[in-house]
Design an enzyme around this catalytic site. Structure first.
Site, short mmCIF file in Angstrom:
data_model
loop_
_atom_site.label_atom_id
_atom_site.label_comp_id
_atom_site.label_asym_id
_atom_site.label_seq_id
_atom_site.Cartn_x
_atom_site.Cartn_y
_atom_site.Cartn_z
N CYS A 28 -17.90 5.73 2.58
CA CYS A 28 -16.88 4.76 2.19
C CYS A 28 -16.65 3.73 3.29
O CYS A 28 -16.26 4.10 4.41
CB CYS A 28 -15.57 5.46 1.85
SG CYS A 28 -14.22 4.33 1.49
N LYS A 55 -12.57 14.67 -7.40
CA LYS A 55 -11.64 14.91 -6.29
C LYS A 55 -10.95 16.27 -6.40
O LYS A 55 -10.68 16.74 -7.50
CB LYS A 55 -10.59 13.79 -6.26
CG LYS A 55 -11.20 12.41 -6.10
CD LYS A 55 -10.22 11.31 -6.40
CE LYS A 55 -10.91 9.95 -6.36
NZ LYS A 55 -10.04 8.84 -6.76
N VAL A 68 -9.39 7.31 -0.08
CA VAL A 68 -9.50 7.49 1.36
C VAL A 68 -9.50 6.10 2.01
O VAL A 68 -9.85 5.11 1.35
CB VAL A 68 -10.80 8.24 1.73
CG1 VAL A 68 -10.72 9.68 1.26
CG2 VAL A 68 -12.05 7.55 1.17
N GLU A 80 -4.32 3.96 3.32
CA GLU A 80 -4.86 2.60 3.23
C GLU A 80 -5.51 2.21 4.57
O GLU A 80 -4.95 2.43 5.63
CB GLU A 80 -3.80 1.55 2.84
CG GLU A 80 -3.11 1.82 1.52
CD GLU A 80 -4.02 1.72 0.31
OE1 GLU A 80 -5.15 1.18 0.42
OE2 GLU A 80 -3.62 2.20 -0.77
N SER A 81 -6.69 1.62 4.49
CA SER A 81 -7.52 1.42 5.68
C SER A 81 -6.87 0.52 6.73
O SER A 81 -6.87 0.84 7.93
CB SER A 81 -8.90 0.86 5.29
OG SER A 81 -8.79 -0.41 4.69
#
Length: 240
Positions: A28, A55, A68, A80-81
């Protein structure tokens, strides 16, 4: 901690007090952003990989969107990235700050990250879906990347973070790593010659120790994106 991608029916591993955990997925690009910050800042943590196609039932309790990356420590959960990356930078301020000290320069960095999220990542995925054959989508991506090319040229530095990568660099790198595997410019194509500053920039980023520690073989990215969200979706079966 096992790096096997946990799936439906798998239990959530118990988390010890005081331990920082990241829930991630090996392929990801968004989770990779946060992993890069963890690595660059040398933050002790444990990794739990999640199968993002099938999941585990408990994962929605970590993030209602079931996406993720997710960070967890002592009952505190952040996801949240971009949020997790900024959170880590603020939580560990003395370990290689990811933003410049100057308030204006920090704002400029956040605007570049915003540009990437608002314009470039969307153009990336649209061109990837068309496998580089959607000429309009490809030209849109190149046009938006041209703004990054001009910005780095104007800064006159090796990286957006200066003479070493910073937050901007680690937020955009996962997409640069996938230009070829995701066919955004067509078969076996990388950044076009119309983006010479970004071409040189990508070569420098590939020599960064943090990037070197996280980058996967090109064939692994290709195998993953070829099968993802199909009955033959692969995670742990892909050799990395």
């Amino acid at each position: 901690m096992s790096t096997k991608h946990l799936t439906k029916g798998d239990a959530c591993p118990p988390l010890e007090a005081g331990v920082l955990r990241i829930y991630s997925m090996k392929f990801c690009p968004y989770a990779e952003r946060t992993r890069l910050v963890l690595q660059a800042k040398n933050i002790p943590h444990e990794l739990v990989n999640v199968n993002t196609w099938i999941k585990p039932e408990w994962f929605v309790d970590k993030n209602p969107s079931a996406l993720v990356p997710v960070l967890e420590k002592d009952g505190q959960i952040v996801y949240e990235s971009l949020i997790t990356s900024d959170y880590l930078d603020e939580l560990y301020p003395d370990q290689r700050p990811m933003y410049p000290k100057d308030t204006y320069q920090k704002a400029k960095d956040k605007m570049v990250i915003g540009l990437f999220g608002d314009k470039i990542s969307g153009a990336f995925w649209k061109s990837a879906i068309g496998r580089g054959k959607d000429q309009e989508a490809k030209e849109k991506l190149i046009s938006e990347l041209g703004k990054l090319d001009a910005e780095l040229k104007q800064r006159g530095t090796n990286f957006f973070g200066g003479e070493q990568p910073g937050m901007v660099d680690y937020m955009i790198w996962p997409f640069f790593a996938r230009f070829t595997s995701h066919l955004v410019f067509g078969d076996n194509a990388d950044l076009p010659d119309s983006l010479p500053v970004l071409q040189a920039y990508k070569a420098r980023m590939m020599e960064d120790p943090t990037v070197k520690s996280s980058i996967l073989p090109e064939k692994a990215y290709t195998e993953f994106i070829t099968h993802y969200r199909t009955p033959t979706t692969k995670f742990d079966e892909i050799e990395t």
